[in-house]
Design an enzyme around this catalytic site. Structure first.
Site, PDB file in Angstrom:
ATOM      1  N   HIS B  74      32.523  -8.911 -37.058  1.00  0.00           N
ATOM      2  CA  HIS B  74      32.947  -7.747 -37.838  1.00  0.00           C
ATOM      3  C   HIS B  74      34.452  -7.531 -37.856  1.00  0.00           C
ATOM      4  O   HIS B  74      34.965  -6.807 -38.700  1.00  0.00           O
ATOM      5  CB  HIS B  74      32.331  -6.468 -37.251  1.00  0.00           C
ATOM      6  CG  HIS B  74      30.864  -6.532 -37.028  1.00  0.00           C
ATOM      7  ND1 HIS B  74      30.325  -7.035 -35.883  1.00  0.00           N
ATOM      8  CD2 HIS B  74      29.829  -6.139 -37.806  1.00  0.00           C
ATOM      9  CE1 HIS B  74      28.994  -6.954 -35.954  1.00  0.00           C
ATOM     10  NE2 HIS B  74      28.677  -6.425 -37.114  1.00  0.00           N
ATOM     11  N   GLU B 126      32.828  -3.205 -39.200  1.00  0.00           N
ATOM     12  CA  GLU B 126      33.619  -4.011 -40.140  1.00  0.00           C
ATOM     13  C   GLU B 126      34.552  -3.117 -40.950  1.00  0.00           C
ATOM     14  O   GLU B 126      35.730  -3.438 -41.136  1.00  0.00           O
ATOM     15  CB  GLU B 126      32.698  -4.794 -41.099  1.00  0.00           C
ATOM     16  CG  GLU B 126      33.502  -5.636 -42.082  1.00  0.00           C
ATOM     17  CD  GLU B 126      32.655  -6.236 -43.194  1.00  0.00           C
ATOM     18  OE1 GLU B 126      31.541  -6.709 -42.918  1.00  0.00           O
ATOM     19  OE2 GLU B 126      33.118  -6.219 -44.351  1.00  0.00           O
ATOM     20  N   THR B 161      31.771  -6.541 -46.642  1.00  0.00           N
ATOM     21  CA  THR B 161      31.254  -7.830 -47.134  1.00  0.00           C
ATOM     22  C   THR B 161      29.743  -7.806 -47.364  1.00  0.00           C
ATOM     23  O   THR B 161      29.220  -8.646 -48.095  1.00  0.00           O
ATOM     24  CB  THR B 161      31.566  -8.974 -46.127  1.00  0.00           C
ATOM     25  OG1 THR B 161      31.008  -8.627 -44.864  1.00  0.00           O
ATOM     26  CG2 THR B 161      33.058  -9.206 -45.993  1.00  0.00           C
ATOM     27  N   SER B 217      20.970  -2.544 -38.358  1.00  0.00           N
ATOM     28  CA  SER B 217      21.752  -3.535 -39.098  1.00  0.00           C
ATOM     29  C   SER B 217      21.913  -3.060 -40.537  1.00  0.00           C
ATOM     30  O   SER B 217      20.938  -2.885 -41.267  1.00  0.00           O
ATOM     31  CB  SER B 217      21.048  -4.890 -39.063  1.00  0.00           C
ATOM     32  OG  SER B 217      21.390  -5.648 -40.203  1.00  0.00           O
TER      33      SER B 217
END
Lengths: 292, 292
Positions: B74, B126, B161, B217
């Site tokens: 990340h 991230e 991302t 997640s």
């Protein structure tokens, strides 16, 4: 019957400016000035200007040294401008400053290494003028074509100042997933956005909707499409004479808007005609006028 | 019953790389290395790594000079990196190169004078790492917030991302009308796009869909949302033990996908368990496996 005229109906600032500059140039040139192509896409205004001494030509070779030439609000490519300078004519540049801004942005994108995409109608003089400012532009006017574009590393986007807002939005949305580095200049002019938004709102509110403007006017046609989608009783007219009385049947409210190239006097004619059809009434500027 | 496992299910390249780097670092450091936060959002893989000698810490003050520290895929902000350097620890930087690319793009946008908008979850490591690379970023994770943004002259956009493709597309679409000069870097990594597209396709084809991955997640949750929208019989599971046999009732086809942080062995456990529930069968790699 209530008649509501959109506040934004008719000439935008750039068109008003171009018409004034053209009329002035005729006076200064002693009663005769030429214009490359139609100054605005409105036959009746063109007739009025012809009567004032304006001459409309399509072929630049018809120009003679010393002629006064008006560049219309749509702008031209640098090549046309060079040709005019070489020809030795007096140039009156009435290119809309908002269109000039698109030229500059397209040039900037190219300088920064972005392949340039112009969203708009490839045959529209404004788009032809913008395209002339960059070396190898893509011009795309449909979402189908946008969808067919390959994946790209870089792309710079500008658009016709009178582009449909929802088309622009959807096109950028599709491009966002196709292009890694996407630079977008929303060059739709604020007059266009305001007029389109107001048209949509008004068309939803009224029973019958009139969109006044040249059938060959790109921005008027877009207003018609926007209104027609939410109000099936929408009519695109160029003048009062096209109005069929039965269009007004069972209608309590009528909305009116007009393209950027529609003169105020054409709008007023339509309003007066409608009031007359419904047994008289008074027009009190932009807003709501009520017949008895 | 047919079981189809998405080709793109499980570890992406960046996660595989980070796990390998972490395991190597434990070996090199003589059996003990630390990681700031969970290396990947998958409890069971974390357990496996702990057993190998990996220590997961949340507070950087727990580090001692000479420790080996893994920066997870990340990435981190420059401030964290500076802190680690000052602390005198051995740094193993497993930041995904695609995430580093987002850092560079955000910095570039700021240098070019664009206010920076990061599309993503403000609490995701991230995004926190990306945000640390620019002075005053906006972080937005919902279309409602995008819609509330004022009109702006300039804006530069990057994104997490693992962002949802359709969210990104819609956000850019809204921004295109709010911002005059919009520069957009689509920094969704290709592994994410492929996985999301494949999940959507598979979920439409099958009777029951399983999305395997940590409940914490981000990218797995997005896969679950994408699948659930087109297939109401979609289940988000972390391991085979959560599967209720009645979920499979009247199902001829089962689809399986997994987030970027789901190890291959967890996927295989689920497949084998399903085959067992339906009286045995064979797993023949990624593709279609059929039970009797």
């Amino acid at each position: 019957m209530k008649i509501k005229v959109a506040k934004s109906a008719g000439f935008c600032w750039g068109v008003k400016r171009a018409v004034n500059m053209a009329v002035d140039s005729v006076k200064k040139a002693g009663g005769r000035a030429l214009c490359l192509g139609e100054l605005i896409h409105n036959k009746r205004e063109i007739e009025r200007l012809k009567n004032l001494g304006m001459v409309f030509i399509e072929d630049m070779n018809d120009l003679r040294k010393g002629d006064t030439v008006v560049i219309r609000s749509h702008g031209v490519s640098p090549k046309v401008l060079e040709f005019l300078k070489r020809k030795g004519v007096e140039i009156v540049d009435a290119t809309c400053p908002f269109v000039k801004d698109v030229h500059e942005k397209a040039i900037k994108l190219e300088e920064e290494g972005y392949p340039v995409l112009i969203l708009g109608n490839a045959r529209h003089p404004e788009v032809i003028g913008i395209a002339g400012h960059v070396k190898n532009p893509m011009i795309i006017g449909s979402l189908e074509e946008i969808k067919k574009l390959p994946l790209m590393k870089k792309l710079g986007v500008v658009c016709q100042t009178t582009l449909n807002l929802s088309f622009f939005k959807e096109a950028v949305s599709i491009l966002s997933l196709k292009v890694k580095d996407l630079k977008v200049y929303n060059t739709i002019c604020s007059a266009t956005s305001v007029r389109q938004k107001e048209t949509l709102k008004l068309a939803k509110e009224v029973d019958v909707m009139f969109v006044i403007g040249g059938k060959n006017s790109s921005n008027t046609t877009k207003l018609y499409q926007i209104a027609k989608e939410v109000n099936p009783r929408t009519y695109h007219i160029e003048s009062k004479d096209e109005i069929e009385p039965d269009w007004l049947e069972n209608s309590e409210t009528v909305g009116i808007t007009a393209g950027a190239s529609t003169p105020q006097w054409v709008i007023e004619e339509v309003v007066n005609h409608l009031l007359h059809l419904k047994k008289g009434g008074v027009l009190s500027g932009r807003g709501v006028c009520q017949t008895t």
